[in-house]
Scaffold this motif. Structure first.
Motif, short mmCIF file in Angstrom:
data_model
loop_
_atom_site.label_atom_id
_atom_site.label_comp_id
_atom_site.label_asym_id
_atom_site.label_seq_id
_atom_site.Cartn_x
_atom_site.Cartn_y
_atom_site.Cartn_z
N ARG A 97 45.62 10.35 -23.05
CA ARG A 97 46.06 9.26 -23.94
C ARG A 97 46.31 9.77 -25.35
NH1 ARG A 97 43.18 6.85 -27.41
NH2 ARG A 97 41.20 7.26 -26.40
N VAL A 98 45.37 10.52 -25.89
CA VAL A 98 45.51 11.05 -27.25
C VAL A 98 46.71 11.99 -27.33
CG1 VAL A 98 44.39 12.52 -28.98
CG2 VAL A 98 43.08 10.72 -27.84
N ASN A 99 46.91 12.81 -26.31
CA ASN A 99 48.06 13.72 -26.28
C ASN A 99 49.37 12.94 -26.32
OD1 ASN A 99 49.11 16.49 -25.95
ND2 ASN A 99 49.90 15.65 -24.03
N LYS A 100 49.37 11.76 -25.75
CA LYS A 100 50.56 10.90 -25.75
C LYS A 100 50.71 10.15 -27.08
CE LYS A 100 54.03 9.03 -23.54
NZ LYS A 100 55.26 9.76 -23.38
N GLY A 101 49.67 10.22 -27.95
CA GLY A 101 49.72 9.57 -29.26
C GLY A 101 49.47 8.08 -29.21
N MET A 102 48.66 7.65 -28.26
CA MET A 102 48.40 6.22 -28.09
C MET A 102 46.95 5.89 -28.40
SD MET A 102 50.43 5.55 -24.52
CE MET A 102 50.69 3.81 -24.78
N THR A 103 46.73 4.68 -28.89
CA THR A 103 45.37 4.16 -29.06
C THR A 103 44.95 3.53 -27.74
OG1 THR A 103 46.06 1.94 -29.74
CG2 THR A 103 45.82 3.61 -31.50
N GLU B 120 47.38 -2.31 -23.25
CA GLU B 120 48.43 -3.33 -23.22
C GLU B 120 49.55 -2.92 -22.26
OE1 GLU B 120 51.73 -5.08 -26.28
OE2 GLU B 120 49.68 -4.88 -27.05
N LYS B 121 49.97 -1.68 -22.32
CA LYS B 121 51.04 -1.20 -21.45
C LYS B 121 50.60 -1.16 -19.98
CE LYS B 121 53.76 1.41 -24.76
NZ LYS B 121 54.92 0.54 -24.74
N LEU B 122 49.31 -0.97 -19.75
CA LEU B 122 48.78 -0.90 -18.39
C LEU B 122 48.33 -2.27 -17.86
CD1 LEU B 122 46.76 2.39 -18.85
CD2 LEU B 122 48.73 2.09 -17.33
N HIS B 123 48.46 -3.30 -18.69
CA HIS B 123 48.07 -4.67 -18.33
C HIS B 123 46.60 -4.75 -17.92
CE1 HIS B 123 52.31 -5.63 -18.57
NE2 HIS B 123 52.56 -4.64 -17.73
N MET B 124 45.76 -4.11 -18.75
CA MET B 124 44.32 -4.18 -18.54
C MET B 124 43.66 -4.35 -19.90
SD MET B 124 43.09 -0.19 -17.85
CE MET B 124 44.04 0.03 -16.37
N SER B 125 42.40 -4.69 -19.90
CA SER B 125 41.71 -4.84 -21.18
C SER B 125 41.35 -3.47 -21.75
CB SER B 125 40.43 -5.67 -21.00
OG SER B 125 39.44 -4.92 -20.34
N VAL C 56 38.59 -2.79 -22.94
CA VAL C 56 37.22 -2.53 -22.47
C VAL C 56 37.27 -1.78 -21.13
CG1 VAL C 56 35.09 -3.62 -21.65
CG2 VAL C 56 36.20 -4.47 -23.71
N THR C 57 38.13 -2.22 -20.22
CA THR C 57 38.27 -1.55 -18.93
C THR C 57 38.77 -0.13 -19.12
OG1 THR C 57 38.69 -3.64 -17.78
CG2 THR C 57 39.45 -1.63 -16.69
N LEU C 58 39.79 0.05 -19.95
CA LEU C 58 40.31 1.38 -20.21
C LEU C 58 39.21 2.28 -20.77
CD1 LEU C 58 43.71 2.41 -21.44
CD2 LEU C 58 41.76 3.28 -22.68
N ASN C 59 38.44 1.76 -21.71
CA ASN C 59 37.34 2.52 -22.30
C ASN C 59 36.33 2.93 -21.24
OD1 ASN C 59 34.42 2.43 -23.57
ND2 ASN C 59 35.82 3.07 -25.19
N LYS C 60 36.02 2.03 -20.32
CA LYS C 60 35.06 2.35 -19.24
C LYS C 60 35.61 3.42 -18.31
CE LYS C 60 32.51 -1.98 -19.25
NZ LYS C 60 32.12 -3.17 -18.48
N HIS C 61 36.91 3.37 -18.06
CA HIS C 61 37.53 4.43 -17.24
C HIS C 61 37.45 5.76 -17.97
CE1 HIS C 61 40.34 1.47 -14.87
NE2 HIS C 61 39.08 1.41 -14.47
N GLU C 62 37.76 5.77 -19.26
CA GLU C 62 37.74 7.01 -20.02
C GLU C 62 36.34 7.61 -20.10
OE1 GLU C 62 41.57 6.50 -22.99
OE2 GLU C 62 39.57 6.49 -23.87
N ARG C 63 35.33 6.77 -20.19
CA ARG C 63 33.95 7.27 -20.29
C ARG C 63 33.32 7.55 -18.93
NH1 ARG C 63 30.32 3.68 -22.58
NH2 ARG C 63 31.68 1.94 -22.10
N MET D 162 47.41 6.32 -10.82
CA MET D 162 48.85 6.57 -10.78
C MET D 162 49.53 5.97 -12.01
SD MET D 162 49.83 8.32 -8.09
CE MET D 162 51.55 7.89 -7.98
N ALA D 163 49.10 4.78 -12.42
CA ALA D 163 49.68 4.14 -13.60
C ALA D 163 49.37 4.94 -14.86
CB ALA D 163 49.16 2.70 -13.72
N TYR D 164 48.15 5.47 -14.95
CA TYR D 164 47.80 6.33 -16.09
C TYR D 164 48.72 7.56 -16.12
CZ TYR D 164 43.32 4.03 -17.21
OH TYR D 164 42.33 3.15 -17.60
N ALA D 165 48.89 8.20 -14.98
CA ALA D 165 49.71 9.40 -14.92
C ALA D 165 51.15 9.10 -15.34
CB ALA D 165 49.68 9.99 -13.51
#
Length: 70
Positions: free
Chosen positions: A14-20, A26-31, A33-40, A51-54
């Motif tokens: 995500r950081v390499n793509k320059g996104m918060t 928002e682009k992945l249609h998820m909260s 909080v969910t994205l943060n839980k996936h990252e951690r 697949m959507a992340y990729a």
């Protein structure tokens, strides 16, 4: 040095793509909080989510270092 085995975690992609987190969520249609839980690694993403992340981060799914849930 053989870099073919290098794996990136979701946050690095995500950081390499320059996104918060909010922008990516928002682009992945998820909260965010969910994205943060996936990252951690608190919650494993589904294969479809991975697949959507990729696709969003424009990286091959094989380099993402994340387990998927069944």
């Amino acid at each position: 040095m053989d870099v073919s085995n290098i794996k990136w975690n979701l946050a690095a992609c995500r950081v390499n793509k320059g996104m918060t987190q909010n922008q990516a969520a928002e682009k992945l249609h998820m909260s965010a909080v969910t994205l943060n839980k996936h990252e951690r690694g608190v919650v494993k993403p589904t294969y479809a989510q991975l697949m959507a992340y990729a696709q969003l981060y424009e990286v091959p799914i094989e380099i993402i270092n994340s387990e998927v849930r069944n």
